[in-house]
Design a protein around this motif. Structure first.
Motif, PDB file in Angstrom:
ATOM      1  N   UNK A 116       0.724  -1.259   0.125  1.00  0.00           N
ATOM      2  CA  UNK A 116       0.243  -0.160   0.225  1.00  0.00           C
ATOM      3  C   UNK A 116       0.777   1.604  -0.214  1.00  0.00           C
ATOM      4  N   UNK A 117       0.633   2.482  -0.921  1.00  0.00           N
ATOM      5  CA  UNK A 117       0.868   3.570  -0.983  1.00  0.00           C
ATOM      6  C   UNK A 117       0.995   4.854   0.809  1.00  0.00           C
ATOM      7  N   UNK A 118       1.719   5.177   1.203  1.00  0.00           N
ATOM      8  CA  UNK A 118       1.623   6.007   2.373  1.00  0.00           C
ATOM      9  C   UNK A 118       0.520   6.826   2.326  1.00  0.00           C
ATOM     10  N   UNK A 119      -0.793   7.046   3.206  1.00  0.00           N
ATOM     11  CA  UNK A 119      -0.784   8.346   2.850  1.00  0.00           C
ATOM     12  C   UNK A 119      -0.403   9.799   2.737  1.00  0.00           C
ATOM     13  N   UNK A 120       0.944   9.992   3.580  1.00  0.00           N
ATOM     14  CA  UNK A 120       2.069  10.864   3.665  1.00  0.00           C
ATOM     15  C   UNK A 120       3.546   9.911   3.154  1.00  0.00           C
ATOM     16  N   UNK A 121       4.063  10.395   1.957  1.00  0.00           N
ATOM     17  CA  UNK A 121       5.607  10.381   2.062  1.00  0.00           C
ATOM     18  C   UNK A 121       6.374  11.514   2.473  1.00  0.00           C
ATOM     19  N   UNK A 122       6.912  11.505   3.569  1.00  0.00           N
ATOM     20  CA  UNK A 122       8.491  12.980   3.720  1.00  0.00           C
ATOM     21  C   UNK A 122       9.332  11.775   3.568  1.00  0.00           C
ATOM     22  N   UNK A 123      10.245  13.123   2.168  1.00  0.00           N
ATOM     23  CA  UNK A 123      11.914  12.425   1.625  1.00  0.00           C
ATOM     24  C   UNK A 123      12.104  13.273   2.907  1.00  0.00           C
ATOM     25  N   UNK A 124      13.923  12.410   3.407  1.00  0.00           N
ATOM     26  CA  UNK A 124      14.654  13.479   4.595  1.00  0.00           C
ATOM     27  C   UNK A 124      15.655  13.517   3.582  1.00  0.00           C
ATOM     28  N   UNK A 125      15.481  14.656   2.679  1.00  0.00           N
ATOM     29  CA  UNK A 125      16.517  14.888   1.609  1.00  0.00           C
ATOM     30  C   UNK A 125      18.165  15.341   2.765  1.00  0.00           C
ATOM     31  N   UNK A 126      19.156  15.062   2.059  1.00  0.00           N
ATOM     32  CA  UNK A 126      20.098  15.181   2.594  1.00  0.00           C
ATOM     33  C   UNK A 126      21.516  14.472   1.468  1.00  0.00           C
ATOM     34  N   UNK A 127      22.697  15.713   1.342  1.00  0.00           N
ATOM     35  CA  UNK A 127      23.302  15.576   0.652  1.00  0.00           C
ATOM     36  C   UNK A 127      24.608  14.239   0.793  1.00  0.00           C
ATOM     37  N   UNK A 128      25.306  13.280  -0.063  1.00  0.00           N
ATOM     38  CA  UNK A 128      25.308  12.337   0.402  1.00  0.00           C
ATOM     39  C   UNK A 128      26.611  12.445   0.791  1.00  0.00           C
ATOM     40  N   UNK A 156      13.198  12.495  -7.725  1.00  0.00           N
ATOM     41  CA  UNK A 156      12.672  12.701  -9.343  1.00  0.00           C
ATOM     42  C   UNK A 156      11.340  11.779  -8.254  1.00  0.00           C
ATOM     43  N   UNK A 157      11.098  11.065  -8.061  1.00  0.00           N
ATOM     44  CA  UNK A 157      10.203  10.012  -7.226  1.00  0.00           C
ATOM     45  C   UNK A 157       9.104  11.231  -6.521  1.00  0.00           C
ATOM     46  N   UNK A 158       9.805  12.059  -5.147  1.00  0.00           N
ATOM     47  CA  UNK A 158       9.711  12.752  -4.775  1.00  0.00           C
ATOM     48  C   UNK A 158       8.808  13.808  -5.650  1.00  0.00           C
ATOM     49  N   UNK A 159       9.268  14.006  -6.755  1.00  0.00           N
ATOM     50  CA  UNK A 159       8.285  15.614  -7.904  1.00  0.00           C
ATOM     51  C   UNK A 159       7.471  14.411  -8.510  1.00  0.00           C
ATOM     52  N   UNK A 160       7.345  13.267  -8.936  1.00  0.00           N
ATOM     53  CA  UNK A 160       6.360  12.291  -9.636  1.00  0.00           C
ATOM     54  C   UNK A 160       5.768  12.188  -8.320  1.00  0.00           C
ATOM     55  N   UNK A 161       5.885  12.096  -7.153  1.00  0.00           N
ATOM     56  CA  UNK A 161       4.404  11.023  -6.112  1.00  0.00           C
ATOM     57  C   UNK A 161       4.150  12.360  -5.247  1.00  0.00           C
ATOM     58  N   UNK A 162       4.580  13.723  -5.384  1.00  0.00           N
ATOM     59  CA  UNK A 162       4.455  14.653  -4.426  1.00  0.00           C
ATOM     60  C   UNK A 162       4.619  13.957  -2.780  1.00  0.00           C
ATOM     61  N   UNK A 163       5.832  13.527  -2.599  1.00  0.00           N
ATOM     62  CA  UNK A 163       6.446  13.535  -1.464  1.00  0.00           C
ATOM     63  C   UNK A 163       6.566  15.366  -0.967  1.00  0.00           C
ATOM     64  N   UNK A 164       6.831  15.257   0.465  1.00  0.00           N
ATOM     65  CA  UNK A 164       7.463  16.344   1.762  1.00  0.00           C
ATOM     66  C   UNK A 164       8.675  16.346   0.977  1.00  0.00           C
ATOM     67  N   UNK A 165       9.912  17.451   1.004  1.00  0.00           N
ATOM     68  CA  UNK A 165      10.771  17.016   0.842  1.00  0.00           C
ATOM     69  C   UNK A 165      10.859  17.963   2.320  1.00  0.00           C
ATOM     70  N   UNK A 166      12.139  17.349   2.574  1.00  0.00           N
ATOM     71  CA  UNK A 166      12.862  18.468   4.779  1.00  0.00           C
ATOM     72  C   UNK A 166      13.857  18.069   4.375  1.00  0.00           C
ATOM     73  N   UNK A 167      14.612  19.086   4.324  1.00  0.00           N
ATOM     74  CA  UNK A 167      16.028  19.180   4.723  1.00  0.00           C
ATOM     75  C   UNK A 167      16.504  18.391   5.659  1.00  0.00           C
ATOM     76  N   UNK A 168      16.966  17.293   5.825  1.00  0.00           N
ATOM     77  CA  UNK A 168      17.517  16.533   6.626  1.00  0.00           C
ATOM     78  C   UNK A 168      19.017  17.341   7.061  1.00  0.00           C
ATOM     79  N   UNK A 169      19.600  18.261   6.932  1.00  0.00           N
ATOM     80  CA  UNK A 169      20.411  19.222   6.867  1.00  0.00           C
ATOM     81  C   UNK A 169      20.389  19.949   8.333  1.00  0.00           C
ATOM     82  N   UNK A 170      19.572  19.881   8.278  1.00  0.00           N
ATOM     83  CA  UNK A 170      19.203  21.499   8.979  1.00  0.00           C
ATOM     84  C   UNK A 170      19.023  21.233  11.026  1.00  0.00           C
TER      85      UNK A 170
END
Length: 191
Positions: A116-128, A156-170
């Protein structure tokens, strides 16, 4: 509600799923926190296999994709049960991880068709590079090239699927506040 945190290793998924659980429980909301791979027999096999030095190899990743799909099939019943009991499900990863870590999105979609797809997906984005520093000394198997490719796929997937992107370096508190600002309105809560 089914909430998932995604991101490359070192982005803080485990830390923040635990923090979300604590925050929601403090607000009187029942929570069912899960992670992938699970602690099932299949999940334990995956964890063992991830220790292999060749874990980033393409064929190895295909095998892992199949095992993750099997592990998720077991997990779907637990998610449905928790939601039927009125609990918010908070997950450290879901099938989106397979979409970015393993090749062949159509094939990955097919083997995960029962997930099942999650109702809300948050992408914790971080520089590799930062992720590699955070993972130093852990059992992370990724290298910089692999993490960079995976991060690009996540974005790319976040844009396609509508994830919320959170800056994980903050910093941990700012990231948690950013997560709360996304989730609170979805749960009918004030911050």
């Amino acid at each position: 509600m089914y909430v998932c945190l995604e991101g490359i290793d070192g982005s803080g998924k485990s830390t923040h799923t635990a923090m979300i659980e604590k925050w929601l429980k403090k607000c009187g909301i029942q929570v069912f926190r899960i992670f992938e791979p699970t602690d099932s027999k299949v999940g334990r096999l995956i964890r063992e296999m991830l220790q292999d030095p060749g874990a980033t190899d393409e064929n190895f990743q295909r095998t892992l994709a199949l095992l993750f799909a099997a592990d998720r099939t077991i997990l779907m019943e637990k998610i449905a049960q928790a939601e039927s009991e009125g609990r918010v499900v908070v997950s450290d990863r879901c099938f989106y991880s397979s979409m970015v870590y393993q090749d062949g999105p159509e094939w990955i979609g097919e083997i995960n068709k029962f997930a099942r797809k999650p109702d809300v997906t948050l992408l914790l984005d971080l520089d590799p590079e930062t992720a590699m520093t955070r993972c130093k000394g852990s059992d992370s198997f990724e290298d910089l090239k692999f993490l960079s490719r995976t991060r690009t796929r996540y974005l790319e997937l976040a844009e396609k699927e509508g994830f919320f992107i959170v800056n994980a370096d903050n910093g941990i508190n700012k990231v948690h506040d950013d997560i709360k600002h996304v989730l609170a309105p979805k749960l009918g809560m004030c911050i």
